[in-house]
Design a protein around this motif. Structure first.
Motif, PDB file in Angstrom:
ATOM      1  N   SER A 100      32.434  32.477  43.403  1.00  0.00           N
ATOM      2  CA  SER A 100      33.840  33.215  42.257  1.00  0.00           C
ATOM      3  C   SER A 100      33.387  34.399  41.947  1.00  0.00           C
ATOM      4  CB  SER A 100      34.008  31.472  41.747  1.00  0.00           C
ATOM      5  OG  SER A 100      33.157  31.799  40.392  1.00  0.00           O
ATOM      6  N   GLY A 101      33.943  35.318  41.318  1.00  0.00           N
ATOM      7  CA  GLY A 101      33.878  36.479  40.806  1.00  0.00           C
ATOM      8  C   GLY A 101      33.850  37.720  41.844  1.00  0.00           C
ATOM      9  N   CYS A 102      33.179  38.554  41.195  1.00  0.00           N
ATOM     10  CA  CYS A 102      33.193  40.003  42.021  1.00  0.00           C
ATOM     11  C   CYS A 102      31.352  39.349  42.871  1.00  0.00           C
ATOM     12  CB  CYS A 102      32.374  40.715  41.115  1.00  0.00           C
ATOM     13  SG  CYS A 102      33.398  41.363  39.416  1.00  0.00           S
ATOM     14  N   PRO A 103      31.821  39.683  44.175  1.00  0.00           N
ATOM     15  CA  PRO A 103      30.313  39.421  45.323  1.00  0.00           C
ATOM     16  C   PRO A 103      29.840  39.761  44.696  1.00  0.00           C
ATOM     17  CG  PRO A 103      32.742  40.442  46.270  1.00  0.00           C
ATOM     18  CD  PRO A 103      32.961  40.119  44.969  1.00  0.00           C
ATOM     19  N   ALA A 104      28.370  39.036  45.384  1.00  0.00           N
ATOM     20  CA  ALA A 104      26.923  39.276  44.720  1.00  0.00           C
ATOM     21  C   ALA A 104      26.030  38.330  45.508  1.00  0.00           C
ATOM     22  CB  ALA A 104      26.551  38.899  43.561  1.00  0.00           C
ATOM     23  N   PRO A 105      24.855  39.039  46.366  1.00  0.00           N
ATOM     24  CA  PRO A 105      24.364  37.895  47.622  1.00  0.00           C
ATOM     25  C   PRO A 105      23.570  36.750  46.783  1.00  0.00           C
ATOM     26  CG  PRO A 105      23.607  40.721  47.585  1.00  0.00           C
ATOM     27  CD  PRO A 105      24.515  40.366  46.074  1.00  0.00           C
ATOM     28  N   GLU A 157      38.602  44.057  57.366  1.00  0.00           N
ATOM     29  CA  GLU A 157      37.509  45.253  58.243  1.00  0.00           C
ATOM     30  C   GLU A 157      36.717  44.860  58.150  1.00  0.00           C
ATOM     31  OE1 GLU A 157      36.668  44.975  53.386  1.00  0.00           O
ATOM     32  OE2 GLU A 157      38.055  43.648  54.575  1.00  0.00           O
ATOM     33  N   GLY A 158      36.106  46.393  59.324  1.00  0.00           N
ATOM     34  CA  GLY A 158      35.249  46.582  60.355  1.00  0.00           C
ATOM     35  C   GLY A 158      34.251  47.530  59.279  1.00  0.00           C
ATOM     36  N   VAL A 159      34.242  48.474  58.761  1.00  0.00           N
ATOM     37  CA  VAL A 159      33.404  49.034  57.833  1.00  0.00           C
ATOM     38  C   VAL A 159      33.292  48.938  56.266  1.00  0.00           C
ATOM     39  CG1 VAL A 159      31.546  51.040  57.453  1.00  0.00           C
ATOM     40  CG2 VAL A 159      32.101  49.641  59.701  1.00  0.00           C
ATOM     41  N   HIS A 160      32.894  49.019  55.695  1.00  0.00           N
ATOM     42  CA  HIS A 160      33.313  48.909  53.932  1.00  0.00           C
ATOM     43  C   HIS A 160      32.370  49.552  52.693  1.00  0.00           C
ATOM     44  CE1 HIS A 160      36.434  47.148  50.391  1.00  0.00           C
ATOM     45  NE2 HIS A 160      36.071  48.732  50.466  1.00  0.00           N
ATOM     46  N   PHE A 161      32.465  51.287  52.599  1.00  0.00           N
ATOM     47  CA  PHE A 161      31.171  51.550  51.210  1.00  0.00           C
ATOM     48  C   PHE A 161      32.521  51.227  50.055  1.00  0.00           C
ATOM     49  CE2 PHE A 161      29.837  53.824  55.196  1.00  0.00           C
ATOM     50  CZ  PHE A 161      28.140  53.741  55.282  1.00  0.00           C
ATOM     51  N   ARG A 162      31.767  50.571  49.303  1.00  0.00           N
ATOM     52  CA  ARG A 162      32.530  50.136  48.008  1.00  0.00           C
ATOM     53  C   ARG A 162      31.559  50.580  47.027  1.00  0.00           C
ATOM     54  NH1 ARG A 162      33.829  44.086  49.041  1.00  0.00           N
ATOM     55  NH2 ARG A 162      31.848  43.463  48.756  1.00  0.00           N
ATOM     56  N   SER A 196      43.175  48.716  42.101  1.00  0.00           N
ATOM     57  CA  SER A 196      43.371  47.209  40.816  1.00  0.00           C
ATOM     58  C   SER A 196      41.670  46.286  41.230  1.00  0.00           C
ATOM     59  CB  SER A 196      44.463  46.684  41.634  1.00  0.00           C
ATOM     60  OG  SER A 196      44.306  46.475  43.416  1.00  0.00           O
ATOM     61  N   ASN A 197      40.938  47.006  42.087  1.00  0.00           N
ATOM     62  CA  ASN A 197      39.576  46.202  42.286  1.00  0.00           C
ATOM     63  C   ASN A 197      39.016  47.197  41.442  1.00  0.00           C
ATOM     64  OD1 ASN A 197      40.706  43.818  44.421  1.00  0.00           O
ATOM     65  ND2 ASN A 197      40.981  45.086  45.769  1.00  0.00           N
ATOM     66  N   TRP A 198      38.657  47.649  40.553  1.00  0.00           N
ATOM     67  CA  TRP A 198      37.649  48.334  40.319  1.00  0.00           C
ATOM     68  C   TRP A 198      36.935  47.662  38.634  1.00  0.00           C
ATOM     69  CZ3 TRP A 198      40.108  54.320  39.409  1.00  0.00           C
ATOM     70  CH2 TRP A 198      40.488  54.946  39.946  1.00  0.00           C
ATOM     71  N   GLY A 199      37.455  46.415  38.365  1.00  0.00           N
ATOM     72  CA  GLY A 199      36.896  45.836  37.510  1.00  0.00           C
ATOM     73  C   GLY A 199      35.535  44.823  38.249  1.00  0.00           C
ATOM     74  N   CYS A 200      35.704  45.038  39.249  1.00  0.00           N
ATOM     75  CA  CYS A 200      34.710  44.593  40.675  1.00  0.00           C
ATOM     76  C   CYS A 200      33.659  45.376  41.254  1.00  0.00           C
ATOM     77  CB  CYS A 200      34.785  43.077  41.274  1.00  0.00           C
ATOM     78  SG  CYS A 200      35.171  41.746  40.859  1.00  0.00           S
ATOM     79  N   PHE A 201      34.443  46.857  41.052  1.00  0.00           N
ATOM     80  CA  PHE A 201      33.717  47.196  42.363  1.00  0.00           C
ATOM     81  C   PHE A 201      33.292  48.954  41.759  1.00  0.00           C
ATOM     82  CE2 PHE A 201      36.067  44.739  45.495  1.00  0.00           C
ATOM     83  CZ  PHE A 201      34.944  44.130  45.196  1.00  0.00           C
ATOM     84  N   GLY A 202      33.864  48.904  40.045  1.00  0.00           N
ATOM     85  CA  GLY A 202      34.067  50.349  39.619  1.00  0.00           C
ATOM     86  C   GLY A 202      32.467  50.705  39.585  1.00  0.00           C
ATOM     87  N   GLY A 203      32.109  52.163  38.761  1.00  0.00           N
ATOM     88  CA  GLY A 203      31.178  52.394  38.606  1.00  0.00           C
ATOM     89  C   GLY A 203      30.653  52.355  36.970  1.00  0.00           C
TER      90      GLY A 203
END
Length: 351
Positions: A100-105, A157-162, A196-203
């Motif tokens: 749950s939450g933002c993805p992390a390994p 998706e196939g390839v994602h740079f985020r 809308s997803n910058w909460g997880c993936f924003g810098g």
């Protein structure tokens, strides 16, 4: 006149000076070059990724590798890490997603075929990623270069740079059969993330700045069910060149009805060829809309060739142009279009 004792002392001092000079000229101790690794099964690949070192090459033998393949060690500009294999070395991640939450390994089972997380300076070449939730995902990783890959059979998706993964590239690869479970999220290559997803993936500034990505010489489709290339707001200054877009199978779901949707800024599109024929849903070749103030502007189109199959409206439909007075989009007359219901573009053409 010096005595024999004086001459012997002078010779000893000179020899000592020569030894000191020679010692000071010796190079500093160099770090040992890590041994390259060859793997032939999934557990060995997982171990090799976990123990990767700058300058190392990990080479795959032919075969199917089923598992969770995550790279978290960065290379360096002078010593990148390379993962390579033949096209019949196939990475598959059929694990269900969890967490749950933002993805992390360390907290998520991702289902990603290959996941690079905080892993700068990696080169991935030659192999295939298939039958996974997502194909290749790059998070918080700069200077990641993908080449000669095949990506197929992904749920999304196939390839994602985020997550502000910048200065990377996708070159000379084939991407097909994406969005098998969620067609509207089956983009071929996805740059950045929706605001809308910058909460997880924003810098640090809250924006996903996955900038300066090059997408060159790739073949997309058929059955890329989302956009072949989705370029999100907040990203900028990439180059999209020499690609082939085969629009058969575009789904029309979640606004996926074009080869390219560019909401970023300052991209150059040149020497791309796009075609469409049924089955599929197709509105225009390249589109742009403004999702946040100032986005979707400053993009340049030249020498692109579009066949809209008698179905699509404009080859290049830049709906954001009215909001781009300070950084207008530019469509050059060198672009060509055939079988369009509305023509080349909805904005003024620049010679």
């Amino acid at each position: 006149m010096p005595t024999p004792r004086t001459r012997r002392l002078s010779l000893c001092l000179a020899a000592a000076g020569a030894v000191a000079l020679t010692a000071s000229a010796l190079p500093a101790h160099a770090e040992p070059v890590p041994a390259d690794v060859r793997v032939s099964n999934a557990p060995a690949l997982e171990e090799a990724l976990a123990n990767a070192q700058p300058g190392q090459t990990i080479t795959l033998d032919s075969g199917e590798y089923v598992g969770s393949f995550v790279a978290t060690t960065p290379g360096t500009s002078g010593a990148p890490i390379t993962l390579t294999g033949p096209s019949d070395a196939v990475l598959v991640n059929d694990e269900p997603t969890s967490g749950s939450g933002c993805p992390a390994p360390d907290t998520h089972s991702s289902g990603y075929g290959l996941w690079l997380h905080e892993a700068d300076h990696w080169n991935v070449r030659g192999l295939t990623v298939a039958d996974s939730k997502k194909g290749v995902v790059i998070d918080r990783s700069d200077h990641v270069h993908l080449s000669d890959l095949e990506v197929r059979g992904t749920d999304d998706e196939g390839v994602h740079f985020r997550s502000s993964s910048s200065d990377g590239s996708v070159r000379d690869s084939r991407i097909t059969d994406t969005g098998r479970v969620q067609p509207g999220f089956g983009e071929g290559v996805y740059l950045g993330s929706a605001h809308s997803n910058w909460g997880c993936f924003g810098g640090d500034d809250g924006v996903d700045r996955s900038d300066r990505t090059e997408v060159t010489g790739n073949h997309f489709g058929p059955d890329v069910r989302g956009e072949h290339l989705d370029i999100k707001e907040g990203t900028r200054d990439g180059r999209i060149s020499g690609n082939t877009f085969d629009g058969r199978g575009i789904s029309g779901q979640n606004f996926a009805d074009s080869w390219v949707d560019v909401k970023g800024n300052g991209y150059v599109f040149e020497h791309n060829t796009g075609t469409f024929e049924r089955p599929g849903v197709f509105a225009h070749g390249y589109t742009s809309t403004q999702q946040v103030d100032g986005a979707g502007c400053g993009n340049v189109f030249r020498d692109n060739h579009s066949d809209l199959g008698g179905v699509g409206g404009f080859a290049i439909a830049l709906w954001s142009q009215s909001d781009c007075a300070g950084e207008p989009n530019v469509v050059h007359a060198s672009n060509t279009v055939s079988d369009a219901t509305r023509g080349l573009t909805n904005i003024d053409v620049t010679p």
